[in-house]
Design a protein around this motif. Structure first.
Motif, short mmCIF file in Angstrom:
data_model
loop_
_atom_site.label_atom_id
_atom_site.label_comp_id
_atom_site.label_asym_id
_atom_site.label_seq_id
_atom_site.Cartn_x
_atom_site.Cartn_y
_atom_site.Cartn_z
N VAL A 451 -15.76 7.35 -0.12
CA VAL A 451 -16.70 6.41 0.40
C VAL A 451 -16.33 5.94 1.83
O VAL A 451 -14.89 5.56 1.89
CB VAL A 451 -17.01 5.37 -0.55
N GLY A 452 -17.26 5.82 2.41
CA GLY A 452 -17.13 4.93 3.71
C GLY A 452 -17.28 5.57 4.94
O GLY A 452 -17.73 4.74 5.95
N GLU A 453 -17.15 6.94 5.31
CA GLU A 453 -17.39 7.22 6.45
C GLU A 453 -17.35 9.00 6.04
O GLU A 453 -16.90 9.46 5.08
CB GLU A 453 -16.07 7.21 7.42
N VAL A 475 -16.59 13.57 -5.58
CA VAL A 475 -17.70 12.92 -5.32
C VAL A 475 -17.71 12.25 -3.97
O VAL A 475 -17.12 11.17 -3.97
CB VAL A 475 -18.26 11.84 -6.41
N ASP A 476 -18.30 12.82 -3.02
CA ASP A 476 -18.30 12.21 -1.46
C ASP A 476 -19.69 11.41 -1.33
O ASP A 476 -20.85 12.09 -1.51
CB ASP A 476 -18.35 13.01 -0.59
N THR A 477 -19.35 9.95 -1.75
CA THR A 477 -20.79 9.20 -1.97
C THR A 477 -21.09 8.41 -0.56
O THR A 477 -20.15 7.67 -0.17
CB THR A 477 -20.28 8.05 -3.11
N PHE A 478 -22.21 8.75 -0.28
CA PHE A 478 -22.96 8.03 0.86
C PHE A 478 -23.84 6.85 0.29
O PHE A 478 -24.63 7.18 -0.39
CB PHE A 478 -23.82 9.10 1.79
N TRP A 479 -23.36 5.73 0.85
CA TRP A 479 -24.26 4.51 0.76
C TRP A 479 -23.96 3.45 1.83
O TRP A 479 -23.01 3.81 2.57
CB TRP A 479 -24.09 4.14 -0.78
N GLN A 480 -24.31 2.33 1.59
CA GLN A 480 -24.29 1.28 2.56
C GLN A 480 -24.41 -0.20 1.98
O GLN A 480 -24.68 -0.28 0.59
CB GLN A 480 -25.27 1.26 3.36
N THR A 481 -23.57 -1.18 2.31
CA THR A 481 -23.89 -2.62 1.83
C THR A 481 -25.24 -2.62 1.12
O THR A 481 -25.66 -3.39 0.31
CB THR A 481 -23.43 -3.65 2.73
N GLU A 482 -26.11 -2.17 2.21
CA GLU A 482 -27.61 -2.59 2.05
C GLU A 482 -28.32 -2.07 0.77
O GLU A 482 -29.04 -2.30 0.37
CB GLU A 482 -28.29 -2.09 3.31
N GLY A 564 -29.95 3.83 9.75
CA GLY A 564 -29.13 4.12 11.14
C GLY A 564 -28.21 5.11 11.10
O GLY A 564 -27.54 4.96 12.07
N ASP A 565 -28.21 6.00 10.08
CA ASP A 565 -27.38 7.11 10.11
C ASP A 565 -27.84 8.43 10.53
O ASP A 565 -29.11 8.75 10.30
CB ASP A 565 -26.56 7.45 8.64
N GLY A 566 -27.29 9.11 11.49
CA GLY A 566 -27.81 10.37 11.60
C GLY A 566 -27.58 11.50 10.63
O GLY A 566 -26.60 11.30 9.76
N GLY A 579 -23.17 10.40 11.20
CA GLY A 579 -22.54 8.89 11.99
C GLY A 579 -23.60 8.22 12.21
O GLY A 579 -24.73 8.52 12.30
N ARG A 580 -23.32 7.02 12.64
CA ARG A 580 -24.09 6.06 13.10
C ARG A 580 -25.04 6.52 14.38
O ARG A 580 -24.38 6.91 15.19
CB ARG A 580 -23.42 4.71 13.44
N ILE A 581 -26.27 6.26 14.28
CA ILE A 581 -27.10 6.76 15.52
C ILE A 581 -26.74 6.03 16.63
O ILE A 581 -26.76 6.42 17.74
CB ILE A 581 -28.75 6.53 15.16
N ARG A 612 -14.36 -1.54 10.07
CA ARG A 612 -13.88 -0.51 9.12
C ARG A 612 -14.67 0.51 8.64
O ARG A 612 -14.49 1.29 8.10
CB ARG A 612 -13.15 -1.30 7.95
N SER A 613 -16.11 0.17 8.73
CA SER A 613 -16.96 1.10 8.25
C SER A 613 -17.45 1.98 9.28
O SER A 613 -18.38 2.85 9.33
CB SER A 613 -18.21 0.45 7.57
N GLY A 614 -17.14 2.01 10.47
CA GLY A 614 -17.14 2.90 11.54
C GLY A 614 -18.36 2.49 12.72
O GLY A 614 -18.83 3.39 13.54
C1 WT7 Z 1 -21.90 2.97 6.37
C2 WT7 Z 1 -22.20 1.80 5.71
C3 WT7 Z 1 -20.86 1.89 1.26
C4 WT7 Z 1 -19.71 1.23 1.10
C5 WT7 Z 1 -18.72 1.42 2.21
C6 WT7 Z 1 -19.23 1.10 3.55
C7 WT7 Z 1 -20.89 5.13 6.49
C8 WT7 Z 1 -20.58 5.23 3.83
C9 WT7 Z 1 -20.31 7.58 3.86
C10 WT7 Z 1 -20.10 8.80 3.56
C11 WT7 Z 1 -20.71 9.31 5.48
C12 WT7 Z 1 -20.67 7.24 5.06
C13 WT7 Z 1 -22.17 5.21 6.90
C14 WT7 Z 1 -23.04 3.86 6.58
N1 WT7 Z 1 -20.57 5.86 5.21
N2 WT7 Z 1 -20.21 6.23 3.28
N3 WT7 Z 1 -19.87 9.26 2.07
N4 WT7 Z 1 -20.34 9.69 4.56
N5 WT7 Z 1 -20.77 8.25 6.03
O1 WT7 Z 1 -20.40 0.15 3.53
O2 WT7 Z 1 -19.92 -1.30 5.60
O3 WT7 Z 1 -22.05 -1.14 4.70
O4 WT7 Z 1 -21.38 0.91 5.87
O5 WT7 Z 1 -20.65 3.68 6.23
O6 WT7 Z 1 -22.40 5.26 8.28
O7 WT7 Z 1 -24.29 3.69 7.23
P1 WT7 Z 1 -21.08 -0.46 4.94
#
Ligand code: WT7
Length: 655
Positions: A451-453, A475-482, A564-566, A579-581, A612-614
């Motif tokens: 998770v995270g990027e 499991v490559d989990t995409f998600w966000q704080t939101e 906000g992600d592409g 990645g982030r748009i 840290r989340s890019g």
């Molecule tokens: C952003 C959210 C969700 C907890 C950790 C980060 C990127 C997150 C992935 C993934 C590609 C990812 C996105 C997203 N991101 N997981 N599996 N593959 N990108 O939380 O600080 O809210 O950041 O992290 O860009 O929008 P966050």
């Protein structure tokens, strides 16, 4: 993104199936049959059926799941009401509004009293120092949480109040957050790696009435005098006209002084002696015990308050839509946003994602390496695992201390079955080669997660081949704080994986890809990743600034939540986050906008200052362009070294 030319496969030992995809960049890895056999979702077809129902009939789908939780009073009105369209009025999302419950009651009391899990270990705590360990059962956790809830109530904390928490990864952090949840107070956890300015800013933004912190801790070799930082933050708050009247301090580094019986708990004392680390411990005794300054009238010791506290505490019955917590997310611009999650929806969503994404079974030992200060820790260290009655590892340290064996020796020590970490950690450990990993057994591992990027395929393949010995789905989990929980993710027994792709939407998630004009693209496509309908875990507002919530997530494309992600969707329907748009530069702007848009100077950069989340820290880039070294709070930057590089290579002619 694409697969590297060379793919390493083991021969007969490999149980992961590799298949030719429908062509294109990636071949896929089928779920190992032995994982599928016992999985909650054993096939792609079953996933598709469940997913279809979850998005077509969200009320029924989540209604069934809600039946597995305790509700003090049932939902009196519609199960779901929402508006995602800014042109039609205020944005709102309400799941089960009017139903009452308590998340702490659901994750502790019910596990102890109804499911009889009182003696099950909730957390194996592994300290920064190998050999410093303790464990805490569901019963013990419940008792401590009740005690601390009583402490908070005695300090005058009531439902709706905000409590700031600034602590390292110790069991008291979990106790503190659950105690807030029990009495209906909102916790606002600030990562203990953040500066005193960050803490002050967050306390002020949500006017927290109380701060919970810790004397000090070690992170690897580094001593962090947390109390000093907390004091600085409170001093700043005072100067800004917001005095915080109470600060509760856990004696952690100085725990030994309390005597072996940790008086606050009924859990066994933290073990400090372990034959193979005697040397290390001797070294450690040379370590500094910082002097803790004390503010009379404000500071209170956790252990003293707990001694006097009763161990029964009636939970506060909250509306499903009452706020549960605030977690600040550092945006690339402007001040951090206080993301607000609510009791009912968040509970359903983290419990369900945890169960299916990690294919949880009662005998699992789960380990998420994320700090609780991030959403990953909130959802998959605390709430998700506890909601499922799981046993987890709670780790205070870092992957490289005392050496790069640490993670794998912990995996073997606790027989971890499901392991969840970040691509950065994988890439870091990859640099040290296979041997530190392969010299450990890792036979307990069944599922790996990231998770995270976006994870680069090279790191994915290393994680799969070396860490998981080709037996473990990733499991490559995409998600966000939101989003509160997983949004795009494989299910271990169902989804053929493609390295670098977060694959398909979780239940209740309806993704779409939009072009710049807001049109939904079908089939193979690339554009903005959005979600078309609410899932229970979606954030409800930005604390104190609903307009910012609407503008950030809903304004650009009315009717959609904008991540906000592409994102790209391939010919097999797999989603690939690009990645982030806001990181992308529109090239050939000169033609579109005119000569005014010609860059003055183009500087090559090996890296950019990112969180840290890019997320790119544009504020810092502007300062560098202006040659202004007064960068302000830099505690959220992932790699500070890129900044000095950018400064030293900037164009000298820019004024
Ligand atoms: C952003 C959210 C969700 C907890 C950790 C980060 C990127 C997150 C992935 C993934 C590609 C990812 C996105 C997203 N991101 N997981 N599996 N593959 N990108 O939380 O600080 O809210 O950041 O992290 O860009 O929008 P966050």
């Amino acid at each position: 993104m694409g697969l590297p030319e060379e793919r390493v496969r083991s021969g007969s030992g490999s149980r992961g199936q590799e298949e030719a995809g429908a062509g294109g960049r990636a071949r896929s890895w089928s779920p190992p049959p032995e994982v599928s056999r016992s999985a909650h979702v054993p096939s792609l077809q079953r996933y598709r059926e469940l997913h279809r129902r979850s998005v077509e009939e969200p009320r029924e789908f989540w209604g069934d799941i809600a039946k597995e939780f305790y509700w003090k009073t049932p939902c009196p009105g519609p199960f779901l009401r929402y508006n995602f369209d800014v042109t039609k009025g205020k944005i709102f999302i309400e799941w089960m509004k009017g139903a009452t419950t308590n998340i702490c009651y659901n994750v502790l009391d019910r596990n102890v009293h109804e499911k009889k899990l009182g003696d099950k270990v909730a957390f194996y705590w592994e300290g920064n120092e190998p050999g410093e360990t303790t464990q805490i059962t569901y019963h013990q956790l419940l008792v401590q949480v009740c005690q601390f809830s009583n402490v908070l109530r005695k300090q005058g904390i009531q439902k709706g109040d905000r409590v700031a928490i600034y602590m390292p990864m110790i069991p008291e952090l979990v106790v503190a957050m659950l105690a807030c949840a029990r009495i209906g107070a909102l916790h606002s956890i600030v990562f203990a790696g953040f500066s005193s300015e960050s803490l002050c800013e967050r306390i002020l933004d949500s006017s927290c009435s109380l701060l919970i912190t810790t004397d000090a801790f070690y992170r690897g070799e580094k001593l962090v005098n947390l109390k000093e930082l907390a004091d600085e933050a409170l001093q700043k708050c005072q100067e800004k006209g917001f005095p915080v009247r109470c600060c509760i301090v856990v004696k952690h580094l100085g725990r030994a002084e309390l005597g072996m019986g940790d008086s606050t708990s009924q859990s066994p004392p933290i073990k400090r002696s372990c034959p193979d680390v005697q040397g290390k411990l001797k070294e450690k005794s040379k370590r500094v015990q910082p002097q803790i300054s004390w503010n009379q009238g404000i500071d209170l010791w956790w252990h003293e308050l707990m001694q006097e506290a009763g161990d029964e505490c009636e939970p506060e019955w909250c509306d499903a839509e009452d706020p549960l917590f605030i977690l600040y997310t550092s945006g690339s611009t402007g001040k951090p946003k206080g993301v607000v999650h609510t009791v009912g929806g968040y509970m359903l969503y983290v419990a369900t994602t945890f169960k299916y994404v990690f294919d949880f079974h009662a005998e699992d030992v789960f380990w998420c390496t994320a700090d609780i200060g991030w959403i990953t820790g909130h959802s998959y260290v605390t709430y998700g695992p506890l909601a499922n009655g799981a046993t987890s590892v709670l780790f205070e340290g870092i992957p490289t201390y005392p050496d790069v064996n640490r993670l794998w020796s912990i995996v073997d020590k606790y027989k971890v079955t499901k392991f969840y970490t970040a691509p950065t950690a994988i890439r870091l450990l990859m640099k040290f080669g296979d041997e530190p990993v392969t010299k450990h057994s890792r036979a307990s591992l069944q599922v790996l997660g990231t998770v995270g990027e976006p994870i680069n395929p090279e790191a994915w393949l290393w994680y799969h081949r070396v860490v998981g010995a080709q037996r473990c789905p990733i499991v490559d989990t995409f998600w966000q704080t939101e989003t509160g929980g997983h949004m795009l993710t494989p299910l271990p027994g169902a989804t053929p994986m493609k390295p670098g792709s977060a694959t398909f939407p979780f239940f209740g998630v309806a993704p779409a890809i939009l072009n710049e004009s807001g049109e939904e693209l079908e089939g193979e496509a690339e554009g903005y990743l959005v979600f078309k309908q609410p899932w229970p875990g979606i954030m409800r507002t930005v604390y104190g600034n609903h307009e910012r919530f609407e503008t950030t997530y809903f304004k650009k494309f009315p009717g959609y939540y904008v991540t906000g992600d592409g994102c790209q969707r391939d010919q097999d329907g797999y989603y690939w986050i690009t990645g982030r748009i806001d990181d992308m530069l529109n090239v050939s702007v000169r033609e579109k906008i005119g000569p005014i848009a010609t860059p003055d100077y183009i500087q090559n950069a090996p890296g950019l200052p990112k969180t840290r989340s890019g997320k790119i820290m544009r504020r810092v880039l502007r300062k560098i362009a202006q040659n202004d070294h007064d960068l302000g709070d830099m505690s959220t930057v992932a790699d500070p070294s890129v900044i000095s590089h950018l400064f030293s290579h900037r164009c000298l002619t820019i004024q």
